[in-house]
Design a protein around this motif. Structure first.
Motif, short mmCIF file in Angstrom:
data_model
loop_
_atom_site.label_atom_id
_atom_site.label_comp_id
_atom_site.label_asym_id
_atom_site.label_seq_id
_atom_site.Cartn_x
_atom_site.Cartn_y
_atom_site.Cartn_z
N VAL A 68 0.87 -1.17 0.00
CA VAL A 68 0.00 0.00 0.00
C VAL A 68 0.91 1.22 0.00
CG1 VAL A 68 -1.75 1.35 1.22
CG2 VAL A 68 -1.83 -1.16 1.31
N VAL A 69 0.68 2.14 -0.93
CA VAL A 69 1.43 3.39 -0.99
C VAL A 69 0.43 4.54 -0.90
CG1 VAL A 69 2.99 4.85 -2.33
CG2 VAL A 69 3.24 2.36 -2.40
N THR A 70 0.59 5.39 0.10
CA THR A 70 -0.28 6.57 0.22
C THR A 70 0.54 7.81 -0.11
OG1 THR A 70 0.18 6.74 2.60
CG2 THR A 70 -1.77 5.49 1.93
N VAL A 71 -0.03 8.67 -0.95
CA VAL A 71 0.61 9.92 -1.35
C VAL A 71 -0.32 11.05 -0.95
CG1 VAL A 71 1.52 11.28 -3.26
CG2 VAL A 71 1.75 8.79 -3.29
N ARG A 72 0.17 11.95 -0.11
CA ARG A 72 -0.64 13.06 0.39
C ARG A 72 -0.20 14.37 -0.22
NH1 ARG A 72 1.19 12.81 6.00
NH2 ARG A 72 0.32 14.92 6.03
N HIS A 73 -1.20 15.21 -0.52
CA HIS A 73 -0.95 16.56 -1.01
C HIS A 73 -1.77 17.52 -0.16
CE1 HIS A 73 1.38 15.70 -4.66
NE2 HIS A 73 0.58 14.65 -4.84
N GLY A 74 -1.15 18.62 0.26
CA GLY A 74 -1.87 19.62 1.05
C GLY A 74 -1.61 19.44 2.53
N GLU A 75 -1.60 20.57 3.23
CA GLU A 75 -1.30 20.55 4.66
C GLU A 75 -2.42 19.89 5.47
OE1 GLU A 75 1.47 21.37 6.07
OE2 GLU A 75 2.38 22.03 4.19
N HIS A 76 -3.59 19.79 4.90
CA HIS A 76 -4.73 19.25 5.65
C HIS A 76 -5.16 17.89 5.11
CE1 HIS A 76 -4.75 23.17 7.41
NE2 HIS A 76 -4.91 23.72 6.23
N SER A 77 -4.19 17.12 4.62
CA SER A 77 -4.47 15.77 4.14
C SER A 77 -3.94 14.72 5.11
CB SER A 77 -3.82 15.57 2.76
OG SER A 77 -2.40 15.73 2.86
N GLU A 78 -3.59 15.14 6.32
CA GLU A 78 -2.94 14.22 7.25
C GLU A 78 -3.87 13.06 7.63
OE1 GLU A 78 -5.08 17.26 9.71
OE2 GLU A 78 -3.69 17.32 8.01
N LEU A 79 -3.25 11.94 7.89
CA LEU A 79 -3.97 10.74 8.34
C LEU A 79 -3.62 10.50 9.80
CD1 LEU A 79 -3.30 8.49 5.20
CD2 LEU A 79 -5.29 9.91 5.66
N THR A 80 -3.84 11.53 10.61
CA THR A 80 -3.40 11.52 12.00
C THR A 80 -3.97 10.33 12.76
OG1 THR A 80 -3.35 13.94 11.94
CG2 THR A 80 -3.30 12.88 14.10
N GLY A 81 -3.06 9.53 13.30
CA GLY A 81 -3.48 8.42 14.16
C GLY A 81 -4.05 7.23 13.45
N LEU A 82 -4.18 7.29 12.11
CA LEU A 82 -4.83 6.17 11.41
C LEU A 82 -4.00 4.89 11.50
CD1 LEU A 82 -7.07 5.09 9.56
CD2 LEU A 82 -5.71 5.85 7.61
N ARG A 83 -2.70 5.01 11.26
CA ARG A 83 -1.86 3.80 11.29
C ARG A 83 -1.87 3.18 12.68
NH1 ARG A 83 2.75 2.18 8.01
NH2 ARG A 83 2.60 4.15 6.87
N GLN A 84 -1.76 4.04 13.72
CA GLN A 84 -1.77 3.51 15.09
C GLN A 84 -3.12 2.87 15.42
OE1 GLN A 84 -0.72 6.44 14.12
NE2 GLN A 84 1.47 6.46 14.65
N SER A 85 -4.19 3.49 14.95
CA SER A 85 -5.52 2.94 15.21
C SER A 85 -5.68 1.57 14.57
CB SER A 85 -6.59 3.90 14.69
OG SER A 85 -7.88 3.34 14.83
N LEU A 86 -5.20 1.43 13.34
CA LEU A 86 -5.31 0.14 12.66
C LEU A 86 -4.43 -0.92 13.32
CD1 LEU A 86 -5.43 0.99 8.84
CD2 LEU A 86 -7.17 -0.17 10.19
N GLU A 87 -3.26 -0.50 13.79
CA GLU A 87 -2.37 -1.46 14.43
C GLU A 87 -2.95 -2.01 15.73
OE1 GLU A 87 1.32 0.57 14.82
OE2 GLU A 87 1.84 0.38 12.68
N GLU A 88 -3.92 -1.27 16.29
CA GLU A 88 -4.61 -1.77 17.47
C GLU A 88 -5.75 -2.73 17.12
OE1 GLU A 88 -5.92 1.71 19.44
OE2 GLU A 88 -3.90 2.38 20.03
N GLN A 89 -5.99 -2.91 15.82
CA GLN A 89 -7.03 -3.82 15.34
C GLN A 89 -6.42 -4.80 14.34
OE1 GLN A 89 -10.87 -1.65 14.43
NE2 GLN A 89 -9.52 0.13 14.65
N PRO A 90 -5.59 -5.71 14.80
CA PRO A 90 -4.89 -6.62 13.88
C PRO A 90 -5.83 -7.47 13.04
CG PRO A 90 -4.68 -7.35 16.17
CD PRO A 90 -5.25 -5.99 16.22
N GLU A 91 -7.04 -7.73 13.55
CA GLU A 91 -7.98 -8.54 12.76
C GLU A 91 -8.38 -7.82 11.48
OE1 GLU A 91 -10.28 -5.88 15.48
OE2 GLU A 91 -8.55 -7.24 15.67
N ARG A 92 -8.38 -6.48 11.49
CA ARG A 92 -8.69 -5.73 10.28
C ARG A 92 -7.49 -5.68 9.34
NH1 ARG A 92 -11.32 -0.04 11.45
NH2 ARG A 92 -11.27 -0.07 9.16
N LEU A 93 -6.31 -5.41 9.89
CA LEU A 93 -5.11 -5.39 9.06
C LEU A 93 -4.83 -6.75 8.43
CD1 LEU A 93 -2.53 -3.12 10.92
CD2 LEU A 93 -3.47 -2.79 8.64
#
Length: 369
Positions: free
Chosen positions: A155-180
């Motif tokens: 998976v490759v994510t490419v962000r453009h713009g100062e307000h495109s952040e994925l704040t906390g998303l990776r950490q949130s997913l890592e807390e749900q291994p059944e989804r990952l």
């Protein structure tokens, strides 16, 4: 696009060279992380196996090799990479040159494209800009972009713009291994879900602004706020451009039969699609309501202008009476009546006052004054 023409053949040749290297012929692939080729653009990367971040895999090259053997997937996050870095990533994962070209350019329309076994999604992110008083120049909605490449093992994510952040998303997913554990499709769903949830937050905030401007518009002299209504309508249109085109891709992902999208993930996409449709309906209603408020404001302007004209006309009519009488008696003819009467001057003044009073009351009763 001047200055950004991609050599599709060259990109494919780079991909074939990398494929031969990763297959064992010649030296191994270059470690993009350790070599610093992604410096300035790389936000984070990790290798995931069975839904968990593999802390033992510290080498990017090792992670990529294991991903290509089907032992997990690599998730790389990039922020505003340059053309060279995108070309390297494209060659690394065999991405289509057209998709790489779109990823290099911001201001793309939300969409979903399929290139062989790779999915390329473009999503618009939005953020509500807090403000004290809404003015004719207030910025209410700011937008950015997130582009997602999903393929077998990456998976490759490419962000453009100062307000495109994925704040906390990776950490949130890592807390749900059944989804990952569901693979790259689960990451694509999580990003889409986060983006649409932010749409909901922004629409709630914009609703409050619309309620306030509607109340002010229908107050006395509310038409003076018409420039603020127009500015808010422009901001809502920006939100609409982010939301409306995304409904097609979300509907496709909720029904798409693809190796990267598990059946359970499709169910999650249906929930995102439902939320998106609700946001779309709300944004369309915002646009229609603001159009109605704008038309009402223009009607108020016309009414106010008519009232001003009636008021001016009334005073002109009142002042015309003494002006006419004074004009007649100012002609100074010797044979005009009442010129030589002792109280003629006071009589004429009384007639002027009485006529003006009658006209004033008449116009007042008819609400012209």
């Amino acid at each position: 696009m001047a200055g950004r023409r991609w050599d599709i053949g060259a990109t494919r040749r780079m991909g074939r060279v990398f494929a031969r290297r990763s297959g064992g012929d010649g030296p191994g692939p270059v470690d993009l992380v350790a070599s610093g080729k992604l410096d300035g653009a790389l936000v984070d990367w990790a290798f995931y196996r069975d839904g968990r971040r593999d802390a033992k895999t510290n080498s990017y090259t090792e992670a990529l090799s294991r991903a290509k053997r089907g032992q997990g997937f690599v998730w790389i996050g990039l922020f505003q990479p340059d053309d060279r870095q995108l070309a390297i990533i494209g060659a690394e994962f065999g991405l289509h040159a057209l998709a790489i070209e779109d990823a290099a350019e911001a201001h793309q329309r939300p969409k979903l494209e399929r290139y062989d076994d790779t999915l390329f999604a473009v999503l618009k992110t939005v953020r509500y800009v807090p403000h004290g008083d809404l003015t004719a120049t207030s910025e209410v909605v700011e937008s950015g972009e997130v582009m997602v490449f999903c393929g077998p093992g990456f998976v490759v994510t490419v962000r453009h713009g100062e307000h495109s952040e994925l704040t906390g998303l990776r950490q949130s997913l890592e807390e749900q291994p059944e989804r990952l554990a569901l693979g790259p499709g689960a990451v694509l769903h999580a990003i889409a879900d986060l983006v649409v949830d932010r749409y909901l937050e922004v629409t709630d905030a914009v609703q409050a602004d619309i309620d306030l401007i509607e109340t002010e518009m229908f107050s006395p002299r509310g038409w003076r706020n018409i420039d603020r209504v127009y500015q808010l309508k422009r901001e809502v249109l920006e939100l609409k451009r982010a939301v409306a085109p995304l409904t097609g891709p979300m509907r496709a992902l909720s029904t798409l039969r693809h190796p990267l999208i598990a059946d359970e993930t499709r169910n999650y996409f249906r929930d995102v699609d439902d939320h998106l449709l609700r946001v779309k309906e709300q944004v369309i209603s915002f646009d229609e309501l603001l159009s109605s408020i704008l038309q009402a404001g223009l009607a108020q302007v016309q009414v106010a202008e008519n009232e001003d004209m009636r008021r001016i006309s009334s005073w002109v009519a009142i002042l015309a009476v003494p002006t006419m009488i004074a004009g007649i008696y100012g002609m100074n003819f010797d044979n005009m009546p009442e010129l030589h009467l002792k109280y003629a001057y006071f009589v004429i003044l009384g007639i002027m006052f009485a006529a003006c009073t009658v006209l004033y009351r008449l116009f007042k009763r008819n609400h012209w004054l």
